[in-house]
Design a protein around this motif. Sequence first.
Motif, short mmCIF file in Angstrom:
data_model
loop_
_atom_site.label_atom_id
_atom_site.label_comp_id
_atom_site.label_asym_id
_atom_site.label_seq_id
_atom_site.Cartn_x
_atom_site.Cartn_y
_atom_site.Cartn_z
N PHE A 1 0.36 2.34 8.60
CA PHE A 1 0.69 2.43 6.84
C PHE A 1 2.01 2.46 6.59
O PHE A 1 2.58 1.97 5.55
N ARG B 1 -10.91 4.36 11.34
CA ARG B 1 -9.67 4.25 10.15
C ARG B 1 -9.92 3.28 9.24
O ARG B 1 -11.07 2.27 9.23
N VAL B 2 -9.23 3.42 8.01
CA VAL B 2 -9.22 2.59 7.02
C VAL B 2 -8.73 1.23 7.14
O VAL B 2 -7.30 1.27 7.45
N TYR C 1 -4.63 4.90 8.11
CA TYR C 1 -4.84 3.46 7.46
C TYR C 1 -4.04 2.73 8.32
O TYR C 1 -2.60 2.61 8.70
N SER D 1 -3.46 -2.12 8.72
CA SER D 1 -3.19 -3.44 8.47
C SER D 1 -3.56 -4.42 9.42
O SER D 1 -2.74 -4.34 10.36
N LEU E 1 -6.94 2.44 -3.03
CA LEU E 1 -8.13 2.43 -1.92
C LEU E 1 -9.55 2.55 -2.51
O LEU E 1 -10.19 2.13 -1.88
N THR F 1 0.65 -1.21 0.13
CA THR F 1 0.11 0.13 -0.17
C THR F 1 0.76 1.15 0.03
O THR F 1 0.48 2.25 -0.80
#
Length: 205
Positions: free
Chosen positions: A88, A139-140, A61, A63, A22, A7
């Motif tokens: 991120f 958050r994403v 962002y 994960s 995204l 990403t």
Amino acid sequence: QIKATATNLVQETGFFSFNQFLNTDKELTLQDIKNLNLEKQNDLLNVNQHDSEKRKSIGRYVSLDCEFVGVGLEGSESALARVSIVNFYGHVLLDSFVKPLEKVVDWRTHVSGVTAAHMKNAILFKEAQQQTANILEDRVLIGHAVHHDLKALLLKHPSSMTRDTSLFPPFRAYSKGKTPSLKKLSQQILGKEIQKNEHSSVEDV
């Protein structure tokens, strides 16, 4: 960290915009993806102190990846045993072993990397669930087949705030239209070999 790095490269290289990755509404070709400048990974190491601190903050962002052990009849069902979250930039925000709610029948160590010894310092499921929920809020979320991880955590996340690399259409070309594995994406896009033996949720995320 593999997902976060992929990403990151999309934004750092500027080959195509981060928003296209995204919130893509245009078809990207395999050549587009292959043309990402992987040398930009080295740039991530050449940051000043201010940038270094910034890259450790949670940011917008994150994960998520989890490891599972077998419970139930012959260990056929999966239970959460480790949860890892990075930001991120790949900085680890959370990495904890988790005590399964049910009796473990199969540790699946050859895949999960989890052993009974890890449970000595493992946190309770509710604690892992709450810590994860706190980080994900507003958050994403980026992941690979991340619905499995959310299901194991008994959490939900808005689909509008979720980006799943296993569902990103251009990536399916690496598996002839089928759902690509994270291992294949890492090798084809990043040139990195992962999951050679036991899996690590920190490496995968």
